[in-house]
Design a protein around this motif. Structure first.
Motif, PDB file in Angstrom:
ATOM      1  N   LEU A   1       5.237  15.050   3.765  1.00  0.00           N
ATOM      2  CA  LEU A   1       5.982  14.738   2.550  1.00  0.00           C
ATOM      3  C   LEU A   1       5.502  15.689   1.460  1.00  0.00           C
ATOM      4  N   PRO A   2       6.403  16.372   0.778  1.00  0.00           N
ATOM      5  CA  PRO A   2       5.959  17.219  -0.329  1.00  0.00           C
ATOM      6  C   PRO A   2       5.456  16.343  -1.473  1.00  0.00           C
ATOM      7  N   PRO A   3       4.739  16.903  -2.435  1.00  0.00           N
ATOM      8  CA  PRO A   3       4.290  16.103  -3.573  1.00  0.00           C
ATOM      9  C   PRO A   3       5.473  15.439  -4.275  1.00  0.00           C
ATOM     10  N   VAL A   4       5.375  14.131  -4.466  1.00  0.00           N
ATOM     11  CA  VAL A   4       6.445  13.363  -5.103  1.00  0.00           C
ATOM     12  C   VAL A   4       5.838  12.458  -6.162  1.00  0.00           C
ATOM     13  N   ALA A   5       6.680  12.014  -7.085  1.00  0.00           N
ATOM     14  CA  ALA A   5       6.322  10.950  -8.019  1.00  0.00           C
ATOM     15  C   ALA A   5       6.902   9.658  -7.469  1.00  0.00           C
ATOM     16  N   LEU A   6       6.053   8.644  -7.325  1.00  0.00           N
ATOM     17  CA  LEU A   6       6.470   7.368  -6.756  1.00  0.00           C
ATOM     18  C   LEU A   6       6.623   6.354  -7.885  1.00  0.00           C
ATOM     19  N   LEU A   7       7.826   5.816  -8.048  1.00  0.00           N
ATOM     20  CA  LEU A   7       8.088   4.817  -9.080  1.00  0.00           C
ATOM     21  C   LEU A   7       8.542   3.521  -8.423  1.00  0.00           C
ATOM     22  N   MET A   8       7.935   2.433  -8.845  1.00  0.00           N
ATOM     23  CA  MET A   8       8.219   1.124  -8.266  1.00  0.00           C
ATOM     24  C   MET A   8       8.553   0.165  -9.401  1.00  0.00           C
ATOM     25  N   PRO A   9       9.822   0.033  -9.742  1.00  0.00           N
ATOM     26  CA  PRO A   9      10.230  -0.789 -10.889  1.00  0.00           C
ATOM     27  C   PRO A   9      10.455  -2.249 -10.525  1.00  0.00           C
ATOM     28  N   SER A  10      10.350  -3.116 -11.530  1.00  0.00           N
ATOM     29  CA  SER A  10      10.867  -4.469 -11.358  1.00  0.00           C
ATOM     30  C   SER A  10      12.390  -4.391 -11.346  1.00  0.00           C
ATOM     31  N   ASP A  11      13.022  -5.438 -10.848  1.00  0.00           N
ATOM     32  CA  ASP A  11      14.483  -5.440 -10.715  1.00  0.00           C
ATOM     33  C   ASP A  11      15.184  -5.930 -11.969  1.00  0.00           C
ATOM     34  N   GLY A  12      14.442  -6.341 -12.966  1.00  0.00           N
ATOM     35  CA  GLY A  12      15.010  -6.952 -14.153  1.00  0.00           C
ATOM     36  C   GLY A  12      14.526  -8.379 -14.335  1.00  0.00           C
ATOM     37  N   LEU A  13      13.936  -8.927 -13.264  1.00  0.00           N
ATOM     38  CA  LEU A  13      13.271 -10.237 -13.315  1.00  0.00           C
ATOM     39  C   LEU A  13      14.200 -11.350 -13.767  1.00  0.00           C
ATOM     40  N   SER A  14      15.417 -11.317 -13.275  1.00  0.00           N
ATOM     41  CA  SER A  14      16.383 -12.367 -13.559  1.00  0.00           C
ATOM     42  C   SER A  14      16.338 -13.406 -12.441  1.00  0.00           C
ATOM     43  N   GLY A  15      15.904 -14.615 -12.764  1.00  0.00           N
ATOM     44  CA  GLY A  15      15.821 -15.660 -11.754  1.00  0.00           C
ATOM     45  C   GLY A  15      14.935 -15.257 -10.599  1.00  0.00           C
ATOM     46  N   ASP A  16      15.346 -15.611  -9.386  1.00  0.00           N
ATOM     47  CA  ASP A  16      14.582 -15.242  -8.199  1.00  0.00           C
ATOM     48  C   ASP A  16      14.819 -13.803  -7.777  1.00  0.00           C
ATOM     49  N   GLY A  17      15.888 -13.189  -8.279  1.00  0.00           N
ATOM     50  CA  GLY A  17      16.200 -11.806  -7.942  1.00  0.00           C
ATOM     51  C   GLY A  17      17.509 -11.403  -8.572  1.00  0.00           C
TER      52      GLY A  17
ATOM     53  N   ALA B   1       0.817  -1.220   0.000  1.00  0.00           N
ATOM     54  CA  ALA B   1       0.000   0.000   0.000  1.00  0.00           C
ATOM     55  C   ALA B   1       0.852   1.272   0.000  1.00  0.00           C
ATOM     56  N   ALA B   2       1.978   1.228  -0.701  1.00  0.00           N
ATOM     57  CA  ALA B   2       2.906   2.363  -0.673  1.00  0.00           C
ATOM     58  C   ALA B   2       2.275   3.638  -1.206  1.00  0.00           C
ATOM     59  N   HIS B   3       1.430   3.508  -2.218  1.00  0.00           N
ATOM     60  CA  HIS B   3       0.797   4.698  -2.792  1.00  0.00           C
ATOM     61  C   HIS B   3      -0.177   5.342  -1.823  1.00  0.00           C
ATOM     62  N   LEU B   4      -0.851   4.513  -1.027  1.00  0.00           N
ATOM     63  CA  LEU B   4      -1.814   5.049  -0.057  1.00  0.00           C
ATOM     64  C   LEU B   4      -1.082   5.760   1.086  1.00  0.00           C
ATOM     65  N   THR B   5       0.019   5.191   1.547  1.00  0.00           N
ATOM     66  CA  THR B   5       0.815   5.852   2.588  1.00  0.00           C
ATOM     67  C   THR B   5       1.401   7.152   2.067  1.00  0.00           C
ATOM     68  N   THR B   6       1.892   7.137   0.836  1.00  0.00           N
ATOM     69  CA  THR B   6       2.450   8.348   0.236  1.00  0.00           C
ATOM     70  C   THR B   6       1.400   9.445   0.159  1.00  0.00           C
ATOM     71  N   ALA B   7       0.218   9.105  -0.335  1.00  0.00           N
ATOM     72  CA  ALA B   7      -0.848  10.100  -0.472  1.00  0.00           C
ATOM     73  C   ALA B   7      -1.236  10.688   0.881  1.00  0.00           C
ATOM     74  N   ARG B   8      -1.310   9.840   1.898  1.00  0.00           N
ATOM     75  CA  ARG B   8      -1.693  10.329   3.232  1.00  0.00           C
ATOM     76  C   ARG B   8      -0.648  11.283   3.794  1.00  0.00           C
ATOM     77  N   LEU B   9       0.617  10.945   3.646  1.00  0.00           N
ATOM     78  CA  LEU B   9       1.665  11.811   4.186  1.00  0.00           C
ATOM     79  C   LEU B   9       1.759  13.133   3.422  1.00  0.00           C
ATOM     80  N   ILE B  10       1.465  13.100   2.134  1.00  0.00           N
ATOM     81  CA  ILE B  10       1.417  14.354   1.374  1.00  0.00           C
ATOM     82  C   ILE B  10       0.264  15.217   1.881  1.00  0.00           C
ATOM     83  N   ASP B  11      -0.876  14.608   2.111  1.00  0.00           N
ATOM     84  CA  ASP B  11      -2.028  15.354   2.627  1.00  0.00           C
ATOM     85  C   ASP B  11      -1.735  15.961   3.993  1.00  0.00           C
ATOM     86  N   GLU B  12      -0.929  15.246   4.793  1.00  0.00           N
ATOM     87  CA  GLU B  12      -0.576  15.740   6.133  1.00  0.00           C
ATOM     88  C   GLU B  12       0.505  16.820   6.092  1.00  0.00           C
ATOM     89  N   GLY B  13       1.187  16.937   4.966  1.00  0.00           N
ATOM     90  CA  GLY B  13       2.279  17.894   4.861  1.00  0.00           C
ATOM     91  C   GLY B  13       3.614  17.343   5.303  1.00  0.00           C
TER      92      GLY B  13
END
Length: 274
Positions: A86-102, A72-84
């Motif tokens: 955390l300033p407005p940020v862009a949240l990016l959550m990439p895959s690691d490259g998907l090689s094997g198990d990691g 729920a990272a996006h929900l936590t981010t939105a709440r903290l921005i609303d509270e002030g």
């Protein structure tokens, strides 16, 4: 279908709302194949110039959707921005490259998941998110394998990052041997790619603000304590915390708030100094 069809299986939590999430698939030059990213851009970021880019790295067995649809990272981010907090940020959550198990977020002989994260993911943010520019602060955090990646990249690219944080970090590449099915023969053997301490110690006095935390029931607690003590001996500034919890999403979902508050404090201080 037998119960052992898959060695590992990670599935999203259907109770977590996906509202506001975006998804992108790109052909990565660093990886030599397609890669996926989950993005969250809060409404408060609209019209903001040089929007900070926060990148969250997942752990072994996971992928780009895990931080949002398990943590729920996006929900936590939105709440903290609303509270002030955390300033407005862009949240990016990439895959690691998907090689094997990691992929470990390190360079391999046939792919470079390090360059994917440090170069291409911020470039993607600049390309698809209004307000993200070459001047946008870049902040990096990760859990377990992602913590290994975030701290190492802070040591290797200290001037590129505004802050970095790790939750329940793997601290040495050798610890992956108990987690992944594949051999690490193709992984970079450079000291800074095998050890968080080596990467951070090699950065000199240029490191960005760092935060490290670990649960009291986490199997990596002792190695995180050892890293903390070694950083203290080396005079490397960092914030270290321990709290109740194990190596699981209950802990990471809760502790992400502390990580984002840390990022918020760093960003607010940067604004004040500007």
């Amino acid at each position: 279908m037998s119960e052992d069809t898959f060695r590992t299986l990670e599935s999203s939590d259907p109770s977590i709302a996906p509202d506001g999430l975006r998804f992108a698939t790109v052909k990565s030059k660093a990886l030599g194949r397609r890669a996926d990213v989950t993005l969250f851009v809060p409404p408060a970021a609209r019209g903001v110039v040089d929007v900070p880019i926060v990148v969250l790295l997942h752990g072994v067995y996971g992928s780009h959707w895990a931080w949002a649809l398990k943590g729920a990272a996006h929900l936590t981010t939105a709440r903290l921005i609303d509270e002030g907090a955390l300033p407005p940020v862009a949240l990016l959550m990439p895959s690691d490259g998907l090689s094997g198990d990691g992929a470990g977020y390190v360079a391999h002989t046939d792919e470079d998941s390090e360059r994917w994260i440090i170069d291409e993911v911020p470039a993607l943010a600049r390309e698809v998110i209004d307000g993200c520019t070459s001047r946008s602060p870049l902040l990096l955090a990760g859990l377990s394998m992602g913590g290994f990646g975030a701290l190492r990249l802070a040591g290797k690219y200290p001037r590129r990052l505004t802050a970095a944080a790790a939750l329940s970090a793997v601290t040495r590449a050798g610890q992956f041997d108990a987690l992944i099915e594949e051999r690490r023969d193709g992984w970079s053997a450079a000291p800074a790619d095998r050890s968080v301490l080596a990467a951070l110690a090699g950065a000199g006095d240029t490191l960005p603000p760092l935060r490290i935390d670990c649960g009291l029931d986490d199997p990596y607690l002792e190695s995180n304590r050892e890293l903390h003590a070694a950083l203290q001996r080396a005079g490397i500034a960092h914030h270290y915390a321990e709290s109740a919890g194990g190596h699981d999403w209950r802990y990471w979902t809760t502790t992400l708030e502390s990580t984002l508050r840390f990022f918020g404090a760093v960003l607010h201080a940067t604004e004040d100094d500007a």
